[in-house]
Design a protein around this motif. Structure first.
Motif, PDB file in Angstrom:
ATOM      1  N   ILE A 108       0.840  -1.202   0.000  1.00 11.90           N
ATOM      2  CA  ILE A 108       0.000   0.000   0.000  1.00 11.90           C
ATOM      3  C   ILE A 108       0.875   1.252   0.000  1.00 11.90           C
ATOM      4  N   ALA A 109       1.927   1.234   0.810  1.00  7.67           N
ATOM      5  CA  ALA A 109       2.820   2.389   0.887  1.00  7.67           C
ATOM      6  C   ALA A 109       3.504   2.658  -0.448  1.00  7.67           C
ATOM      7  N   GLU A 110       3.948   1.599  -1.118  1.00  8.32           N
ATOM      8  CA  GLU A 110       4.579   1.761  -2.431  1.00  8.32           C
ATOM      9  C   GLU A 110       3.585   2.315  -3.442  1.00  8.32           C
ATOM     10  N   LYS A 111       2.385   1.787  -3.422  1.00  9.44           N
ATOM     11  CA  LYS A 111       1.390   2.170  -4.419  1.00  9.44           C
ATOM     12  C   LYS A 111       0.968   3.626  -4.274  1.00  9.44           C
ATOM     13  N   TYR A 112       0.901   4.101  -3.039  1.00 11.16           N
ATOM     14  CA  TYR A 112       0.376   5.448  -2.808  1.00 11.16           C
ATOM     15  C   TYR A 112       1.465   6.433  -2.350  1.00 11.16           C
ATOM     16  N   ASN A 113       2.710   6.137  -2.713  1.00 11.39           N
ATOM     17  CA  ASN A 113       3.824   7.070  -2.507  1.00 11.39           C
ATOM     18  C   ASN A 113       3.984   7.444  -1.033  1.00 11.39           C
ATOM     19  N   LEU A 114       3.936   6.432  -0.171  1.00  9.85           N
ATOM     20  CA  LEU A 114       4.107   6.632   1.269  1.00  9.85           C
ATOM     21  C   LEU A 114       5.260   5.796   1.796  1.00  9.85           C
ATOM     22  N   HIS A 115       6.291   5.637   0.956  1.00  9.42           N
ATOM     23  CA  HIS A 115       7.377   4.717   1.313  1.00  9.42           C
ATOM     24  C   HIS A 115       8.761   5.318   1.071  1.00  9.42           C
ATOM     25  N   GLY A 116       8.884   6.627   1.107  1.00  8.22           N
ATOM     26  CA  GLY A 116      10.191   7.241   0.941  1.00  8.22           C
ATOM     27  C   GLY A 116      10.537   7.490  -0.518  1.00  8.22           C
ATOM     28  N   GLN A 117      11.552   8.340  -0.738  1.00  6.08           N
ATOM     29  CA  GLN A 117      11.879   8.780  -2.089  1.00  6.08           C
ATOM     30  C   GLN A 117      12.916   7.904  -2.784  1.00  6.08           C
ATOM     31  N   ASP A 118      13.717   7.160  -2.022  1.00  2.57           N
ATOM     32  CA  ASP A 118      14.735   6.312  -2.630  1.00  2.57           C
ATOM     33  C   ASP A 118      14.988   5.117  -1.723  1.00  2.57           C
ATOM     34  N   ILE A 119      15.908   4.251  -2.130  1.00  2.00           N
ATOM     35  CA  ILE A 119      16.118   2.993  -1.409  1.00  2.00           C
ATOM     36  C   ILE A 119      16.618   3.230   0.012  1.00  2.00           C
ATOM     37  N   LYS A 120      17.413   4.288   0.213  1.00  2.00           N
ATOM     38  CA  LYS A 120      17.906   4.573   1.554  1.00  2.00           C
ATOM     39  C   LYS A 120      16.793   5.102   2.452  1.00  2.00           C
ATOM     40  N   ASP A 121      15.934   5.936   1.901  1.00  2.00           N
ATOM     41  CA  ASP A 121      14.765   6.377   2.665  1.00  2.00           C
ATOM     42  C   ASP A 121      13.885   5.195   3.038  1.00  2.00           C
ATOM     43  N   ARG A 122      13.678   4.295   2.080  1.00  7.41           N
ATOM     44  CA  ARG A 122      12.755   3.188   2.316  1.00  7.41           C
ATOM     45  C   ARG A 122      13.231   2.252   3.424  1.00  7.41           C
ATOM     46  N   VAL A 123      14.528   2.010   3.480  1.00 11.04           N
ATOM     47  CA  VAL A 123      14.996   1.122   4.547  1.00 11.04           C
ATOM     48  C   VAL A 123      14.846   1.799   5.907  1.00 11.04           C
ATOM     49  N   LYS A 124      15.027   3.114   5.962  1.00  8.62           N
ATOM     50  CA  LYS A 124      14.790   3.834   7.214  1.00  8.62           C
ATOM     51  C   LYS A 124      13.312   3.762   7.601  1.00  8.62           C
ATOM     52  N   VAL A 125      12.449   3.982   6.616  1.00  9.77           N
ATOM     53  CA  VAL A 125      11.008   3.888   6.870  1.00  9.77           C
ATOM     54  C   VAL A 125      10.666   2.509   7.421  1.00  9.77           C
ATOM     55  N   THR A 183       5.236   9.243   5.396  1.00  7.68           N
ATOM     56  CA  THR A 183       5.391   7.846   5.005  1.00  7.68           C
ATOM     57  C   THR A 183       4.517   6.973   5.905  1.00  7.68           C
ATOM     58  N   TYR A 184       4.478   5.694   5.572  1.00  7.08           N
ATOM     59  CA  TYR A 184       3.632   4.814   6.374  1.00  7.08           C
ATOM     60  C   TYR A 184       4.168   4.634   7.783  1.00  7.08           C
ATOM     61  N   ALA A 185       5.460   4.868   8.005  1.00  7.25           N
ATOM     62  CA  ALA A 185       5.996   4.817   9.363  1.00  7.25           C
ATOM     63  C   ALA A 185       5.368   5.898  10.238  1.00  7.25           C
ATOM     64  N   ASP A 186       5.116   7.074   9.668  1.00  2.23           N
ATOM     65  CA  ASP A 186       4.448   8.151  10.412  1.00  2.23           C
ATOM     66  C   ASP A 186       3.030   7.748  10.797  1.00  2.23           C
ATOM     67  N   VAL A 187       2.336   7.109   9.873  1.00  4.91           N
ATOM     68  CA  VAL A 187       0.958   6.685  10.147  1.00  4.91           C
ATOM     69  C   VAL A 187       0.937   5.665  11.276  1.00  4.91           C
ATOM     70  N   LEU A 188       1.856   4.703  11.232  1.00  5.73           N
ATOM     71  CA  LEU A 188       1.907   3.692  12.286  1.00  5.73           C
ATOM     72  C   LEU A 188       2.279   4.312  13.627  1.00  5.73           C
ATOM     73  N   LEU A 189       3.198   5.278  13.603  1.00  3.68           N
ATOM     74  CA  LEU A 189       3.593   5.915  14.856  1.00  3.68           C
ATOM     75  C   LEU A 189       2.424   6.659  15.486  1.00  3.68           C
ATOM     76  N   LEU A 190       1.632   7.350  14.679  1.00  2.23           N
ATOM     77  CA  LEU A 190       0.449   8.006  15.229  1.00  2.23           C
ATOM     78  C   LEU A 190      -0.478   6.985  15.877  1.00  2.23           C
ATOM     79  N   GLU A 191      -0.759   5.920  15.161  1.00  3.01           N
ATOM     80  CA  GLU A 191      -1.621   4.871  15.718  1.00  3.01           C
ATOM     81  C   GLU A 191      -1.059   4.372  17.045  1.00  3.01           C
ATOM     82  N   CYS A 192       0.232   4.144  17.095  1.00  6.25           N
ATOM     83  CA  CYS A 192       0.873   3.615  18.297  1.00  6.25           C
ATOM     84  C   CYS A 192       0.781   4.597  19.464  1.00  6.25           C
ATOM     85  N   THR A 193       1.007   5.891  19.207  1.00  6.80           N
ATOM     86  CA  THR A 193       0.940   6.854  20.306  1.00  6.80           C
ATOM     87  C   THR A 193      -0.459   6.907  20.913  1.00  6.80           C
ATOM     88  N   LEU A 194      -1.470   6.783  20.080  1.00  3.45           N
ATOM     89  CA  LEU A 194      -2.841   6.788  20.595  1.00  3.45           C
ATOM     90  C   LEU A 194      -3.124   5.532  21.407  1.00  3.45           C
TER      91      LEU A 194
END
Length: 255
Positions: A108-125, A183-194
């Motif tokens: 889902i993140a790849e399809k909707y551009n929520l997975h970072g701009q390059d391979i290094k971003d994506r591994v961090k995400v 990115t999808y990591a931000d979405v998961l972090l919000l869910e987790c904080t709640l």
């Protein structure tokens, strides 16, 4: 509109055709049919499907759900060959039957551009996302424990000492975890904080950057709607949820 569909709407788009070849004419967009919506197969509760609901919502994707309420419904999915590893979540999407939570989220993140701009971003995400998921999975198990109190204490310690300091550091300055974009990591972090605040009131008081991040995320229109009563966000699990899960999986006792 500048030739673009309204933000938040999921559409299929194509350019006008002229003399048998593509042109620079206007873009025509149509809403997908109901059958094109993702179909989520899971219990009527949070569990591992909740992060998928969150991510689809933030991506602006409408979805339908088929709740597992009986053992027979689960066995039917098994007999149909729908469950690669005999487990849910199952998401029917783009002509595929997707299983394994991390794989579904990544797709889902790849399809909707929520997975970072390059391979290094994506591994961090992915690293941030998997850390968040590790913490949330501890919370998910609480309703199934005969005595959750010792586990609650352990979760609170780990959250404060292992997980939240990582995100506090990452968000001191930047508004998102990676690359200055959502990115999808931000979405998961919000869910987790709640989820954490549901269990531990005030747990974010020593993590002001994480708390500020939470506030910014909650101002997004899609998230505002998802947090309203009557949305597809599921409530905290109760006894009925636990009972249904145990009956569907033919479990005779809690772990």
């Amino acid at each position: 509109m500048n030739g673009r569909p309204p933000r938040g709407d999921i559409v299929r788009c194509h350019r006008a055709q002229s003399f048998g070849r593509d042109t620079h004419g206007p873009i025509f967009c149509t809403q997908p049919t109901m059958s094109e919506r993702p179909i989520l197969h899971y219990f009527n509760g949070r569990g591992k499907m909740e992060s998928i609901r969150w991510l689809l919502t933030v991506a602006g994707v409408e979805f339908d759900e088929m709740y597992l309420t009986t053992r027979e419904a689960y066995v039917k999915l098994l007999n149909d060959g729908s469950l690669m590893f005999q487990q849910v979540p199952l998401v029917e999407m783009d002509g595929m039957k997707l299983v394994q939570t991390k794989a579904i989220l990544t797709y889902i993140a790849e399809k909707y551009n929520l997975h970072g701009q390059d391979i290094k971003d994506r591994v961090k995400v992915n690293m941030y996302a998997e850390g968040v998921m590790d913490l949330m999975e501890m919370i998910m198990m609480l309703p199934f424990l005969p005595d959750p109190k010792p586990k609650l204490d352990n979760i609170q310690i780990k959250a404060k000492e292992r997980y939240l300091p990582v995100f506090e550091k990452a968000l001191t300055g930047p508004i998102y975890l990676v690359g200055g974009k959502l990115t999808y990591a931000d979405v998961l972090l919000l869910e987790c904080t709640l989820m954490l605040e549901e269990k531990f009131t005030g747990i974010l008081k020593d993590f002001p950057s994480v708390k500020s991040f939470q506030g910014r995320m909650m101002q997004k229109d899609a998230i505002k709607r998802f947090l309203l009563p009557g949305s597809k966000r599921r409530p905290q699990p109760d006894e009925n949820y636990v009972k249904t899960v145990m009956e569907v999986f033919n479990m005779t006792k809690l772990p």
